[in-house]
Enzyme design. Structure first.
Site, PDB file in Angstrom:
ATOM      1  N   GLU A 160       0.836  -1.210   0.000  1.00 27.30           N
ATOM      2  CA  GLU A 160       0.000   0.000   0.000  1.00 27.30           C
ATOM      3  C   GLU A 160       0.865   1.253   0.000  1.00 27.30           C
ATOM      4  O   GLU A 160       0.539   2.245  -0.663  1.00 27.30           O
ATOM      5  CB  GLU A 160      -0.943   0.011   1.220  1.00 27.30           C
ATOM      6  CG  GLU A 160      -1.910  -1.149   1.306  1.00 27.30           C
ATOM      7  CD  GLU A 160      -3.095  -1.052   0.345  1.00 27.30           C
ATOM      8  OE1 GLU A 160      -3.166  -0.101  -0.443  1.00 27.30           O
ATOM      9  OE2 GLU A 160      -3.950  -1.961   0.388  1.00 27.30           O
ATOM     10  N   ARG A 164       0.427   3.750  -3.153  1.00 29.55           N
ATOM     11  CA  ARG A 164      -0.226   5.030  -2.844  1.00 29.55           C
ATOM     12  C   ARG A 164       0.787   6.161  -2.725  1.00 29.55           C
ATOM     13  O   ARG A 164       0.683   7.184  -3.407  1.00 29.55           O
ATOM     14  CB  ARG A 164      -0.994   4.931  -1.527  1.00 29.55           C
ATOM     15  CG  ARG A 164      -2.156   3.971  -1.571  1.00 29.55           C
ATOM     16  CD  ARG A 164      -2.738   3.780  -0.184  1.00 29.55           C
ATOM     17  NE  ARG A 164      -3.684   2.675  -0.175  1.00 29.55           N
ATOM     18  CZ  ARG A 164      -4.931   2.750   0.278  1.00 29.55           C
ATOM     19  NH1 ARG A 164      -5.382   3.861   0.780  1.00 29.55           N
ATOM     20  NH2 ARG A 164      -5.719   1.701   0.249  1.00 29.55           N
ATOM     21  N   GLU A 487     -12.762   0.078  -9.211  1.00 29.18           N
ATOM     22  CA  GLU A 487     -12.431  -0.853 -10.301  1.00 29.18           C
ATOM     23  C   GLU A 487     -13.400  -0.793 -11.481  1.00 29.18           C
ATOM     24  O   GLU A 487     -12.984  -0.899 -12.644  1.00 29.18           O
ATOM     25  CB  GLU A 487     -12.320  -2.289  -9.771  1.00 29.18           C
ATOM     26  CG  GLU A 487     -11.104  -2.529  -8.877  1.00 29.18           C
ATOM     27  CD  GLU A 487     -11.247  -1.955  -7.468  1.00 29.18           C
ATOM     28  OE1 GLU A 487     -12.391  -1.671  -7.050  1.00 29.18           O
ATOM     29  OE2 GLU A 487     -10.212  -1.772  -6.792  1.00 29.18           O
ATOM     30  N   THR A 594      -1.465   0.765 -10.102  1.00 38.36           N
ATOM     31  CA  THR A 594      -2.725   0.157  -9.669  1.00 38.36           C
ATOM     32  C   THR A 594      -3.558   1.093  -8.798  1.00 38.36           C
ATOM     33  O   THR A 594      -4.724   0.842  -8.545  1.00 38.36           O
ATOM     34  CB  THR A 594      -2.477  -1.179  -8.945  1.00 38.36           C
ATOM     35  OG1 THR A 594      -3.711  -1.875  -8.804  1.00 38.36           O
ATOM     36  CG2 THR A 594      -1.853  -0.964  -7.580  1.00 38.36           C
TER      37      THR A 594
END
Ligand code: DMJ
Length: 635
Positions: A160, A164, A487, A594
């Site tokens: 993460e 991020r 998504e 992502t």
């Protein structure tokens, strides 16, 4: 952190101030958004009520602006109540940093658990592309004065933090240096606090994260303590790493290597891919846990939902990032897609919806007709892989385009429709975290032997409340929450850009309106001040809930505004309605990590002389007769 599903909703219900005022204002707001009510002097939005409404560029520009306004509202409320904090709970106005156990009203004191940029850095590149200069300047100032990774002594998720924070800093560096006209800095700010601010912070962070990669196999541990650069294994899963998490760090680390000229970042990231590929798992689709010490998979749970998803995404994106020169990743993607078709694709019982199912105990176990919302990244990624970012019209002229490509396109279109149905089927128009599907018994499989076989096509998702397609969707009580996830809109964005089919834009607009209607939170005067994840996409709290517009303002909220609401959901919404043709917005020139952070594609030098793939795939062991992988068995 969000990979562990399902989350069990609590029954928290918040009183959100003046409910009557809020309901009336929400209703007026919706009327305005749908174009029924037009206020003089305000730019009006094109009616979103009819899906066949006009598609002129002005209406899309207005819709894009509506998304921008939602971002501004969210950002400003966060800035007012939790500026700099890692988590924000907009209803209680509490906030907390990653290392702290308790959340509290923002005190501005960070000494015991310093901030990590979890929200500010994640949101930054969206603010840049939306041209929100004053907010970007404020964020940049905060990064310069308050973001210090050497002070972060808590266990941070390696994955993460990479996607991020590292991804956000790298994207900010790329956009601000290559496209200075995006949210341009004021004249007197040029050079302030160092023009290399973002890249300096990014390299410092990447360097600290490398501590997690110090394992026997090179597969990183799931957490890392940044101030000491020490990796920590996942206590919850006996030290196993999640397959997706270990293999979704490469775009970021390779770009750091490219920017700094330091090969270590490249080599460490690449070594993970070699280690994960080494067991050559049957079917080319992987179990969701792997042991960082032995490199062996743990268990046989195979899915593209949590812990599996972005392994597949980063295969094709690694290939695209380095100018389509590293064919190993294209091979791995191609093989995986064939494995997905053969082992995970099936169709729903009543309406032939295409289902991306799970094999929870290996490839020989029964298919489970379950789709995490997370799997809805796949249709867009398949479309991206088919055209490499070009339009379908152009890609179809390529000599390599043929029947297989057309079939994969149908797969992407059908999966997209299934994901859209997750929204359409609920009273809020928002998808749950997880959806189950009614399948045939036994479930149908992809036909790999008949060359003339055609993939089943689904029935129309009509608005008839009794339509059979609705019976295929089965939402369990534990899974009814909506976490503002991106998504589906991510895939809508790719499908629109690549196919040019306007319906994907229209679906996105409908979805955006549902987010506004059901996730908004209000102040005491009934003004929308922010958005929150919600407890249930099925439950409208008021009586007489047939009127979605009114009832929707009373969904129970989870009191959390996610970082990916800023970074991904609103960004993909905005780009879905955006007609800008700049290079930063050109799917053939960039890759989104992502977390939707924008990174450039780059050349690795002719024949890989500068940067190269430093590994080759191992031979697959030849199976004995009757063993898995034998032609009589399945591969
Ligand atoms: C994001 O943090 C990333 O997209 C990740 O790969 C999985 N999904 C969450 C948001 O849903």
């Amino acid at each position: 952190m969000y990979k562990d599903k399902p989350n069990h909703p609590t029954t928290r219900l918040k009183n959100q101030g003046n409910k009557i005022g809020a309901v009336i204002l929400a209703f007026i707001g919706l009327l305005w958004l749908t174009g029924i009510l037009r206020l003089p002097g305000l730019e009006t939005l094109n009616p979103g009520s009819g899906l066949s409404s006009s598609h002129n560029s002005r209406s899309w520009a207005s819709r894009k602006e509506a998304v921008r306004q939602a971002f501004i509202t969210s950002w400003d409320y966060y800035a007012e109540h939790a500026w700099g904090m890692d988590e924000f709970h907009p209803i209680s106005q509490n906030s907390k940093n990653m290392g702290c156990k308790e959340s509290s009203k923002h005190s501005g004191m960070f000494s015991s658990c310093p901030p990590t940029g979890w929200i500010i850095v994640d949101a930054l590149d969206t603010a840049m592309i939306m041209n929100l200069t004053s907010r970007v300047v404020k964020a940049r100032e905060w990064i310069s004065t308050s973001l210090d990774f050497s002070k972060v002594d808590s266990e941070m998720s390696t994955f993460e933090t990479t996607i991020r924070v590292l991804g956000g800093l790298l994207s900010a560096h790329y956009l601000s240096t290559t496209f200075p006209n995006l949210a341009p800095l004021p004249d007197d700010d040029v050079g302030a606090k160092g023009e290399d601010l973002y890249i300096e912070k990014a390299v410092d962070l990447a360097d600290r994260l490398l501590g997690a990669y110090d394992t026997a196999t090179g597969i990183p541990l799931s957490s890392c303590i940044l101030n000491t650069s020490i990796g920590v294994g996942d206590r919850g899963n006996s030290g196993a790493a999640s397959t997706a998490e270990a293999t979704t760090l490469q775009l970021e680390m390779k770009y750091v290597a490219k920017l700094t000229g330091e090969p270590l970042f490249w080599e460490r990231a690449e070594r993970v891919m070699e280690a994960v590929d080494a067991p050559r798992h049957v079917g080319n689709i992987l179990p969701i846990f792997i042991d960082p010490n032995t490199g062996e998979f743990r268990g046989e749970n195979i899915r593209l939902g949590s812990r599996g998803d972005s392994y597949y995404e980063y295969l094709i994106k690694q290939y695209l990032q380095t100018g389509s020169r590293e064919s190993i990743y294209l091979d791995m993607w191609d093989e995986s897609i064939e494995g997905i078709k053969k082992h995970l694709i099936t169709w729903s019982k009543h309406s032939n919806l295409t289902i991306l199912a799970e094999r929870q105990s290996g490839l020989d176990s029964e298919l489970t007709g379950k789709m995490d919302h997370l799997v809805c990244f796949l249709p867009g990624t398949i479309a991206l892989a088919l055209t490499h970012g070009a339009t379908l019209e152009v890609a179809r002229k390529s000599p390599t385009w043929g029947k297989k490509q057309e079939q994969d396109l149908i797969l992407a279109e059908e999966l997209m429709k299934t994901c859209w149905g997750m929204y359409l089927v609920t009273p809020t128009g928002l998808a749950p975290e997880i959806t189950y599907f009614k399948l045939d018994n036994p479930p149908r499989s992809w036909n790999t032997s008949d060359p003339d076989w055609e993939m089943p096509r689904s029935a129309e998702l009509t608005s008839d409340p009794e339509a059979p397609w609705r019976q295929d969707y089965d939402i369990h009580l534990n899974d009814v929450h909506n976490l503002q996830r991106p998504e589906t809109v991510e895939s809508l964005f790719y499908m629109w850009r690549i196919t040019g089919d306007i319906k994907y834009r229209e679906w996105g607009w409908q979805m955006f309106q549902s987010f506004l209607a059901h996730t908004a939170i209000y102040d005491d005067n009934g003004k929308v001040v922010g958005y929150s994840s919600i407890e249930s996409v099925n439950k409208l709290v008021t009586a007489g809930g047939t009127n979605r517009l009114i009832a929707g303002s009373k969904t129970a909220k989870r009191d959390n505004m996610e970082g990916f609401w800023f970074a991904e959901t609103l960004k993909y919404m905005y780009l879905l309605f955006d007609d800008d043709t700049s290079d930063w917005n050109d799917l053939e020139k960039i890759v989104f990590n992502t977390e939707a952070h924008i990174l450039p594609r780059f050349d690795i030098g002719s024949e890989g002389k500068v940067w190269k793939t430093g590994w080759t795939r191992k031979e697959r062991p030849i199976p004995k007769p009757g063993e898995r992988g034998d032609s009589l068995f399945r591969w």
